[in-house]
Structure formats: C-alpha cells, structure tokens
Scaffold this motif. Structure first.
Motif, PDB file in Angstrom:
ATOM      1  N   GLY A  73      10.337 -23.462 114.692  1.00 51.31           N
ATOM      2  CA  GLY A  73      10.581 -22.803 115.919  1.00 51.31           C
ATOM      3  C   GLY A  73       9.874 -23.373 117.421  1.00 51.31           C
ATOM      4  O   GLY A  73      10.672 -23.321 118.353  1.00 51.31           O
ATOM      5  N   GLY A  77      12.697 -24.283 120.231  1.00 51.24           N
ATOM      6  CA  GLY A  77      12.646 -23.201 121.205  1.00 51.24           C
ATOM      7  C   GLY A  77      13.169 -23.347 122.574  1.00 51.24           C
ATOM      8  O   GLY A  77      14.086 -22.776 122.851  1.00 51.24           O
ATOM      9  N   PHE A 397       3.904 -12.481 115.601  1.00 57.73           N
ATOM     10  CA  PHE A 397       5.196 -12.549 115.395  1.00 57.73           C
ATOM     11  C   PHE A 397       5.630 -12.313 114.046  1.00 57.73           C
ATOM     12  O   PHE A 397       6.561 -11.470 113.584  1.00 57.73           O
ATOM     13  N   LEU A 415      13.391  -8.274 112.224  1.00 60.88           N
ATOM     14  CA  LEU A 415      13.365  -9.626 112.768  1.00 60.88           C
ATOM     15  C   LEU A 415      13.724 -10.582 111.252  1.00 60.88           C
ATOM     16  O   LEU A 415      13.363 -11.871 111.472  1.00 60.88           O
ATOM     17  N   GLY A 421      10.119 -13.986 111.674  1.00 62.14           N
ATOM     18  CA  GLY A 421       9.299 -13.347 112.672  1.00 62.14           C
ATOM     19  C   GLY A 421       8.515 -14.439 113.263  1.00 62.14           C
ATOM     20  O   GLY A 421       8.310 -14.953 114.505  1.00 62.14           O
ATOM     21  N   VAL A 424      10.670 -16.889 115.307  1.00 61.21           N
ATOM     22  CA  VAL A 424      10.901 -16.621 116.694  1.00 61.21           C
ATOM     23  C   VAL A 424       9.369 -16.514 117.564  1.00 61.21           C
ATOM     24  O   VAL A 424       9.821 -17.089 118.513  1.00 61.21           O
ATOM     25  N   ALA A 427       9.293 -20.198 118.317  1.00 61.54           N
ATOM     26  CA  ALA A 427      10.561 -20.582 119.271  1.00 61.54           C
ATOM     27  C   ALA A 427      10.172 -20.229 121.086  1.00 61.54           C
ATOM     28  O   ALA A 427      10.130 -20.954 122.164  1.00 61.54           O
ATOM     29  N   LEU A 549      18.413 -21.063 113.436  1.00 60.10           N
ATOM     30  CA  LEU A 549      18.211 -19.586 113.724  1.00 60.10           C
ATOM     31  C   LEU A 549      19.461 -18.768 113.144  1.00 60.10           C
ATOM     32  O   LEU A 549      19.166 -17.827 112.369  1.00 60.10           O
TER      33      LEU A 549
END
Length: 562
Positions: A73, A77, A397, A415, A421, A424, A427, A549
């Motif tokens: 991530g 990102g 997260f 998520l 999660g 995310v 990211a 993702l």
C-alpha cells in the motif's frame, strides 16, 4: 522419513526460510528467454515440501501477509490516487476499469459454467490474475469467518482448496501473460519495437538537459553593462545568449575583496567583484564580452557540488513534462534518474511528473537545494524508518478492516478484512508521504525488503499448506481449473489489450505496458526487452498500482456472491 517430517514440522519457521531461499534459486531458471521469477520458484518448492503434509500455523501467514499488503500500500498509494484524480492518467484509469470488468464478468461466467464454489473462485481470482493480494485477503476472510463455507468444508480444508486453486492457475497466469504480450502486438499487425521508436520520435523521447556540458568559470566585473545590476539581470542576459537554452547559466559565487557574498535579490554587482558561474560554452564567450576578463581565482572556482534524492510533492508541478520542469526550474541541475513505484522511468521530454515520483539529481549544491525546494523535499536519511508511524497506521487501519456490516443477511467486512484494511492504511501513508515529509520516514529499501520477505514467506506458507491437498484437487478438479485459469487469463489480457488498441487508440508499446500493469503482471521486463525501449515502463506503473487493490475487492465480491 517420519523423523524428517517431524523435524520439519517442529522447525516450521526454519523451513519457511529454506523454501524462500531455494525458491529464489529456482526462480533464476530460464525457460527460453523467460525467467521463472522468485514467487513462482517459492511456490514450486513450497508445494514439493507440502507433499509431506506439513502444517503452517495460520498466524504466520496472517502476520507476513498483512505486513506485505501494508508496505505494498505504501508503494502504490501515490500512483493509486493519481489514477483517480489526474486527467492525464484517465486513459490508464480506463484500462484498469476495463481489466476489472473483464475479470468480474469472465470469472463469474466461468464459475457458473463449471460449477465452481467460492473457495475455488477466490484461488482462481488470485492465480489467473497473478494478484497474490487477492489470495491473502481471501485467506483472511476464511480464517475470520467472514464468508460462508462451501458445504462439506471446514475453515482449514477451505483454505487449502483456496491455495490449491491459486497454485494450479498461477503458472499460466504468469507465463500465459508473457506469451500473450508477445503475440498481441503482432495480432494487430504491429511491431512493438518499431512502434516504440515511433512513439519516442513523436514525444521527443530523449530529454536533452544540456547540463553535462556545463563548466565552472569566473570573471572579474570590469565592464559597465552589469555594474549596479542584480544577479538575476546577469542570468537573464546569459539566457538570451544561450543557443540551446537547455541549461540556463547560474551564478554560483560572488567574491568582493576576497570575501564570499550571500547571493540574493538585493545584491548588486560592483566593479572588481569576481563572479563564478556554472554555464554552457555559449555563455562563456558572452560573459567575457559583457562582464570582464576571465580569471583563474582558486577560491572563486571552488564550487560545492552535490547529489540528492528528491521526492516530488509540489502540486504545481503535477502533470508538467520533464522538459518543462528542467527548463523552468532546473537551472544547473541534472536529473540523473527517476523512479515511480520503485520502477525506473526513462528520462523522456514528454514524461509527466506525478507527486510521489523520486528523482536523483546532481549539480551545484545551491542549485540542487533550490530545485529541491521547488520540487518537494530531499530524502535526508534514506535508510531511516519510523516504526512508530508504520506500527500505528498498520494497527489502526487493520482494526478498521475488521469492522463488519450486515447486508441482506450477508456479513461483509467494510474494508475486506484486516489485511486489506492494512493495505488501505499503507496506501494512505504512502500518499501522505508523497505530499509532505513531515510524517515519519519509511525508507524505500525497507519497503522493498519488507514487501519481498512478507510475500515470500506468505507464498511459502500457502504452498506448503496447499501441497498436502494439491494432488487430490488435481485429481478431482485439475482439468477444470487449468481450463478455467486459461480462459480467465487469456480473456482478460486479450480484452484489456484490445480495449487499449481499438477504444483508447494507444500506441502498441504504451498499450503493452499499460495492459501488463492493468493485469498486475510481472511481464514488464520481457515487454521492455521486446520493445527495445523503456516506453512500456511509463505506462505500467500507474495501472499496476490501481489494480492491486481493485482486483482484491473484485475477488472478495465474487467469493461472496458465488
């Protein structure tokens, strides 16, 4: 044999590292011109050891894969957000959405036609699309009880079936993509090397910075034209006399009575000052005519040179081409190399800058710092990693990923589970780092190392677990799974490439890179080799970030509805 099996089971952690080491040795093997790759090698070695029916504690898979998704991530990102927000990246966003749509429709139709259950669908989604993130998220869904088990399967056997389906379909997912990307350009009547060359010509491919021909020279101010004028006046005058204007002259030092003066907007030149400049040959002649005689003062010629790693964060620079960036702000600075998502990019005149890009630059220290101030920030400690930031983002997260809601009787993780999660969160952290250096540092070497070891240990654990049931799955569903994987990989790759060719009208070399990225494939090295150009690499980075993702989300949705 029982003694060996018992020893390996007792020391399963050591076995995992052995599988990783041997897997990467196997991964160096070439089939023709194609290298197997580390992930494939680990998968093969892990399955061989898995035939001994060894068990890997689920916590090991969970820890390493959560770590892998988090640092993945961080890497994707900035590119992920750029695909969503940049008008210049619209074509790559379209390619990503097309690949996601082809994946959803193809796997759904194949699953209905062949009567595949949700576990096989999860493994097929991960293997055929070569997206290990799907497998990890699906494993988390199973172990966390976030999905209804197929009839007759408990959580352990379901996870093994998931892993076996992944292993069976992954090989064609990898090599099928490479083979298809060699065939597809020819299928549309194009030679990828010729098209890459044309693309380079159309975009003025080579970025001529001109800075490599610069020199440090010094003059004593004796002629009246610039006496009483500012440094900016002299630099502007030099620029008008520079034939190529690729690297405007930069005043690096001014000595007055032997003392070095601070260069600023209020400084005015006086008769007798010694001016040192980093300039091209065209300016050297000009300076002698309008400034004064050239001197060889050692103090004046002693200019500090430096190099730096910069991260682009300035919104004003987004979507500017490298040519515009160098011309407007690159006074005296040479961009040595540039990377996006850890992939080296060609220094092309038309290459658009994206926040989060990393540039390695060199030149006079003052100019390098001025360029850094304009572009973003200098990475001062390339090896430092702020474990406070890393740990908190991952934990927070990951916890958010465990939140579930009930929709029409189905329990759904908001998520997609703790692992997604964490991805995310990574990211978001990666995106924030591309905007500001104020957050804790996560060093690029550390990110690469954590991603590599996290994925390798996870794949080793999955392969060992799948090895025990692989033979049974091959006997019962092998032909169907092999056919299903062939259909999904082929249909999605061909569909995405044709979408880029006929709908978006992309150059074949650019389209090949974008298709490989949209399929999250590792074939980009082969494509660059075939194109004899780095053009495909530019188109690869952003789609690859986005679809790591989106494929994960599509895979989890398919598992939930089938």
């Amino acid at each position: 044999m029982e003694a060996i099996t018992s020893y390996l089971q007792t020391n399963i952690v050591l076995l995992l590292f052995l599988v990783v080491g041997l897997g990467y040795v196997v991964g160096k093997i070439k089939i023709g011109s194609i290298v197997l790759g580390g992930t494939t090698g680990v998968l093969i070695i892990g399955i061989i050891f898995g035939l001994l029916h060894l068990d890997v504690p689920p916590i090991i898979k969970g820890v390493f894969f959560t770590l892998y998704l988090f640092v993945l991530g961080i890497k994707i990102g900035p590119g992920f957000i750029n695909v969503l927000t940049s008008r210049a990246a619209f074509k790559y966003l379209a390619m990503c959405l097309a690949a996601g749509a082809f994946m959803a429709v193809t796997i759904y139709l194949v699953a209905i036609s062949f009567g595949l259950n949700s576990m096989v669908v999860g493994g097929l989604s991960a293997g055929a699309m070569t997206t290990s993130a799907v497998l990890g998220a699906a494993q988390g869904l199973v172990s966390g009880g976030g999905i209804k088990m197929p009839e007759g399967l408990d959580a352990k056997s379901a996870a093994n079936l998931l892993s076996s389906a992944y292993a069976i379909t992954y090989l064609y997912g990898t090599f099928g993509l490479i083979i298809l990307m060699k065939i597809l350009p020819k299928l549309v009547g194009k030679n990828i090397a010729e098209e890459a060359a044309k693309f380079g010509e159309q975009s003025e491919a080579a970025l001529d910075q001109g800075g490599r021909s610069g020199n440090i020279r010094a003059w004593r101010v004796t002629k009246p034209k610039y006496i009483g004028k500012g440094v900016s006046d002299l630099e502007a005058g030099a620029a008008t006399h520079e034939a190529d204007q690729k690297m405007p002259a930069s005043i690096e030092k001014i000595l007055r009575d032997g003392q070095s003066l601070e260069i600023g907007p209020d400084l005015k030149l006086q008769s007798g000052d010694i001016v040192s400049a980093w300039a091209t040959p065209e300016v050297l002649v000009f300076a002698s005519e309008v400034v004064g005689d050239e001197v060889t003062d050692a103090a004046a010629l002693a200019i500090d040179l430096s190099s730096a790693e910069l991260v682009v964060t300035n919104k004003e620079l987004e979507d500017k081409s490298l040519a515009e960036l160098v011309h407007s702000y690159g006074r005296g600075v040479t961009i040595e190399s540039m990377a996006r998502r850890g992939m080296d990019l060609p220094l092309r005149a038309d290459l658009n800058v994206v926040r989060g890009d990393v540039m390695f630059v060199s030149g006079p220290t003052r100019q390098v710092q001025a360029f850094a101030d304009k572009a973003g920030y200098v990475v001062t400690d390339q090896m430092a990693t702020d474990l406070v930031t890393l740990g908190l983002f991952l934990a927070i997260f990951g916890a958010l990923g465990t939140i579930t809601v009930s929709v029409f009787g189905l329990t759904i993780s908001v998520l997609g589970g703790s692992s997604v999660g964490a991805m995310v969160g990574g990211a978001i952290l990666g995106w924030l780092r591309s905007r500001s250096p104020r957050l804790g540092s996560v060093a690029t070497p550390a990110v690469d190392a954590l991603a590599g070891i996290g994925l390798a240990i996870f794949i080793a654990a999955v392969a060992i677990g799948a090895g025990g049931s692989l033979v049974a799955v091959l006997k019962s569903q092998g032909p169907i799974l092999i056919l299903a994987g062939f259909i999904v990989t082929t249909a999605c790759t061909v569909g995405t490439f044709m979408f880029g060719h006929f709908i978006l009208r992309l150059n074949v070399a650019e389209n090949a890179g974008a298709t490989c990225g949209a399929m999250t494939g590792v074939a980009i090295g082969e494509i660059i080799k075939d194109a004899q150009s780095s053009v495909p690499a530019v188109a690869y980075a952003l789609p690859s970030a986005f679809n790591n993702l989106t494929f994960t989300l599509v895979g989890l949705i398919l598992m939930s509805i089938l």
